[in-house]
Design a protein around this motif. Structure first.
Motif, short mmCIF file in Angstrom:
data_model
loop_
_atom_site.label_atom_id
_atom_site.label_comp_id
_atom_site.label_asym_id
_atom_site.label_seq_id
_atom_site.Cartn_x
_atom_site.Cartn_y
_atom_site.Cartn_z
N ASP A 1 -85.47 -40.80 -75.64
CA ASP A 1 -86.30 -39.80 -76.31
C ASP A 1 -85.49 -38.52 -76.54
OD1 ASP A 1 -88.48 -38.51 -77.37
OD2 ASP A 1 -89.80 -38.87 -75.65
N GLU A 2 -85.88 -37.76 -77.56
CA GLU A 2 -85.20 -36.51 -77.96
C GLU A 2 -83.73 -36.77 -78.28
OE1 GLU A 2 -86.95 -34.15 -78.68
OE2 GLU A 2 -88.72 -34.11 -77.40
N PHE A 3 -83.49 -37.89 -78.96
CA PHE A 3 -82.11 -38.29 -79.25
C PHE A 3 -81.40 -37.31 -80.18
CE2 PHE A 3 -78.73 -40.84 -81.19
CZ PHE A 3 -78.16 -41.43 -80.06
N GLN A 4 -82.15 -36.47 -80.91
CA GLN A 4 -81.52 -35.51 -81.80
C GLN A 4 -80.60 -34.54 -81.05
OE1 GLN A 4 -84.86 -35.22 -81.14
NE2 GLN A 4 -84.81 -33.30 -80.00
N GLN A 5 -80.77 -34.43 -79.71
CA GLN A 5 -79.91 -33.55 -78.92
C GLN A 5 -78.44 -33.95 -79.05
OE1 GLN A 5 -82.43 -31.05 -78.38
NE2 GLN A 5 -80.86 -30.69 -76.85
N ILE A 6 -78.20 -35.25 -79.28
CA ILE A 6 -76.83 -35.72 -79.44
C ILE A 6 -76.16 -35.02 -80.61
CG2 ILE A 6 -75.41 -37.75 -80.02
CD1 ILE A 6 -76.52 -37.81 -77.18
N GLY A 7 -76.93 -34.79 -81.67
CA GLY A 7 -76.38 -34.16 -82.87
C GLY A 7 -76.08 -32.69 -82.71
N GLU A 8 -76.57 -32.07 -81.62
CA GLU A 8 -76.36 -30.64 -81.41
C GLU A 8 -75.37 -30.33 -80.30
OE1 GLU A 8 -80.19 -28.39 -82.87
OE2 GLU A 8 -80.72 -29.58 -81.10
N MET A 9 -74.73 -31.37 -79.77
CA MET A 9 -73.76 -31.16 -78.69
C MET A 9 -72.39 -30.84 -79.26
SD MET A 9 -74.72 -34.20 -76.02
CE MET A 9 -76.36 -34.32 -75.30
N PRO A 10 -71.55 -30.15 -78.46
CA PRO A 10 -70.16 -29.93 -78.89
C PRO A 10 -69.47 -31.28 -79.12
CG PRO A 10 -70.71 -28.57 -76.99
CD PRO A 10 -71.85 -29.53 -77.17
N ASN A 11 -68.63 -31.34 -80.14
CA ASN A 11 -67.91 -32.57 -80.47
C ASN A 11 -68.88 -33.75 -80.68
OD1 ASN A 11 -65.34 -31.27 -80.10
ND2 ASN A 11 -65.65 -31.49 -77.90
N SER A 12 -70.00 -33.44 -81.31
CA SER A 12 -71.05 -34.44 -81.49
C SER A 12 -70.56 -35.68 -82.25
CB SER A 12 -72.24 -33.82 -82.24
OG SER A 12 -73.17 -34.81 -82.61
N LEU A 13 -69.78 -35.48 -83.26
CA LEU A 13 -69.34 -36.62 -84.09
C LEU A 13 -68.50 -37.58 -83.26
CD1 LEU A 13 -69.71 -37.60 -86.96
CD2 LEU A 13 -67.55 -36.49 -87.57
N ILE A 14 -67.64 -37.04 -82.41
CA ILE A 14 -66.82 -37.90 -81.54
C ILE A 14 -67.71 -38.69 -80.58
CG2 ILE A 14 -65.10 -37.89 -79.69
CD1 ILE A 14 -63.84 -35.43 -81.02
N LEU A 15 -68.71 -38.00 -80.01
CA LEU A 15 -69.64 -38.66 -79.10
C LEU A 15 -70.40 -39.78 -79.81
CD1 LEU A 15 -71.29 -39.02 -76.54
CD2 LEU A 15 -72.67 -37.03 -77.21
N GLN A 16 -70.88 -39.52 -81.01
CA GLN A 16 -71.61 -40.54 -81.76
C GLN A 16 -70.74 -41.76 -82.05
OE1 GLN A 16 -73.95 -38.94 -85.17
NE2 GLN A 16 -73.53 -36.93 -84.27
N LYS A 17 -69.49 -41.51 -82.40
CA LYS A 17 -68.57 -42.62 -82.68
C LYS A 17 -68.34 -43.46 -81.43
CE LYS A 17 -66.06 -40.41 -86.49
NZ LYS A 17 -64.77 -39.81 -86.92
N ARG A 18 -68.22 -42.78 -80.28
CA ARG A 18 -68.03 -43.52 -79.02
C ARG A 18 -69.25 -44.38 -78.71
NH1 ARG A 18 -65.53 -38.42 -75.61
NH2 ARG A 18 -63.33 -38.81 -76.11
N MET A 19 -70.43 -43.80 -78.86
CA MET A 19 -71.65 -44.53 -78.55
C MET A 19 -71.80 -45.73 -79.48
SD MET A 19 -74.01 -41.11 -78.16
CE MET A 19 -75.52 -41.83 -77.56
N ARG A 20 -71.65 -45.51 -80.76
CA ARG A 20 -71.80 -46.61 -81.72
C ARG A 20 -70.74 -47.69 -81.47
NH1 ARG A 20 -74.04 -47.74 -87.04
NH2 ARG A 20 -73.56 -49.91 -87.33
N GLY A 21 -69.52 -47.25 -81.19
CA GLY A 21 -68.43 -48.20 -80.97
C GLY A 21 -68.67 -49.13 -79.81
N VAL A 22 -69.32 -48.64 -78.76
CA VAL A 22 -69.61 -49.48 -77.59
C VAL A 22 -70.90 -50.27 -77.79
CG1 VAL A 22 -70.15 -49.46 -75.12
CG2 VAL A 22 -68.36 -47.95 -76.01
N TRP A 23 -71.94 -49.59 -78.19
CA TRP A 23 -73.27 -50.21 -78.25
C TRP A 23 -73.38 -51.33 -79.28
CZ3 TRP A 23 -76.80 -45.22 -77.95
CH2 TRP A 23 -76.72 -44.70 -76.64
#
Length: 377
Positions: A160-182
């Motif tokens: 829940d409240e997954f939009q917080q991922i988009g507001e974190m520092p280095n968000s794009l890198i984090l999203q790529k890591r998550m997608r790459g694993v999941w």
């Protein structure tokens, strides 16, 4: 204790109404390992729908469900610690197992169990202390898959409240890591949802973003007024009170069928009613609702510029298109045509207005009611 109306929290039991189609679809996705993205405006009942679908899986021995809210996460490792703790706690049967499984699946740490706070409603919480020096992002993100594979179970993780991922520092890198694993996991699937529609839409519908086409997109719409009418009447009747279809429809109209607001306004009117709802009861209930939300809305507009306020006034006056026309620019002092584009973007980002096929509208129906009264003073 059975509550007549519930708002401001996840709804369940007799207070849960309709959403049969969405709940059934989520259940099927969860049972079949399908990733799901749930998007809707605030106060539409996303959390309630997800929890309803999760509860329907309680009797399935092959599926373990995990729910977490990451609203308070501000950094990448804030998220990793919340993620790992929720996975360990909700896939283990008791607190003793938490420690055992934490050491099994996340070595090189010394996990601790502590109370979450003071008072009668506190609970035990698992603290892992994960840092870049102890574990890589990939190790943490693969945790539910590792547990699912070892136990021969399918794990459903709802965030829940997954939009917080988009507001974190280095968000794009984090999203790529998550997608790459999941995207490579076979024993784990995800349901990602949040309360900021425009941020969620950008994360999952923008072709340039890592989570584009990550799963099935479900747009949660409003519950139709006829369903609300029967629900509201039944709740009043459960306490030996009555409300006419006409007043039920007025509740739906005032709140634009936003789930949480329907329940809140219905409760405010219920409190004002002795036996049968009348016009004064409705008026008093509506005024109570506006009063309860006033401080929040005042805070939302406190930092707005004169131009932004003028844009809201233009929409309040019934204008939804043609803001760059000479008449509207002059009538509402909106500045230049290019300024209108900036105003629109800024107010959308603040989630005060939204773009619909036929123009710009207030996002929040109760904000619109409050703003109209505020401007009339």
């Amino acid at each position: 204790m059975s509550k007549v109306f519930v708002y401001g929290m996840a709804v369940k039991g007799d207070n849960f109404t309709d959403r049969e189609k969405e709940t059934h679809r989520l259940k099927l996705n969860f049972e079949n390992g399908m990733n799901t993205i749930l998007i809707s405006p605030r106060r539409m009942g996303k959390t309630s729908v997800v929890k309803k679908a999760l509860s329907s899986l309680d009797s399935n021995p092959d599926i373990i469900t995990v729910y977490m809210d990451i609203y308070d996460c501000r950094s990448e490792y804030d998220f990793y610690n919340k993620f790992a703790s929720a996975i360990i706690q909700q896939t283990s049967t008791n607190a003793e197992k938490w420690l055992e499984n934490a050491k099994t699946f996340l070595s090189r740490i010394t996990p601790k169990i502590a109370m979450s706070g003071l008072g009668p409603n506190n609970e035990f919480v698992l603290y892992l202390g994960l840092t870049p020096g102890t574990h890589t992002p990939e190790e943490i993100l693969n945790l539910p898959e590792a547990i699912g594979k070892k136990r021969g179970k399918q794990i459903v993780v709802c965030i829940d409240e997954f939009q917080q991922i988009g507001e974190m520092p280095n968000s794009l890198i984090l999203q790529k890591r998550m997608r790459g694993v999941w995207q490579h996991q076979e024993n784990c699937s995800y349901c990602l949802f949040g309360s900021k529609k425009h941020l969620m839409t950008n994360l999952f519908q923008n072709k340039r973003m890592p989570f584009y086409q990550f799963g099935e997109m479900i747009m949660l719409d409003k519950i139709p007024a006829p369903d609300w009418v029967s629900y509201i009447q039944s709740r009043f009747e459960s306490k030996n009170k009555s409300i006419s279809e006409e007043f039920c429809k007025k509740i739906c109209e005032a709140t634009d069928c936003y789930s949480s607001y329907v329940q809140q306004l219905a409760w405010d009117i219920f409190v004002e009613t002795d036996k049968e709802v009348n016009e004064q009861n409705f008026t008093n209930g509506e005024e109570a609702l506006i009063a309860q939300t006033s401080s929040l809305f005042q805070q939302q507009i406190s930092s707005l510029s004169t131009y932004q306020m003028n844009m809201l006034r233009a929409i309040l006056a019934g204008n939804h298109t043609k803001f760059t026309s000479k008449d509207l620019l002059e009538q509402f002092n909106l500045g230049s045509k290019s300024n209108v584009a900036k105003l629109t973007l800024s107010l959308i980002e603040k989630e005060l207005i939204e773009r619909r096929p036929d123009g710009l509208y207030f996002v929040d129906p109760v904000f619109a009611l409050w703003f109209a009264k505020d401007q009339a003073k």
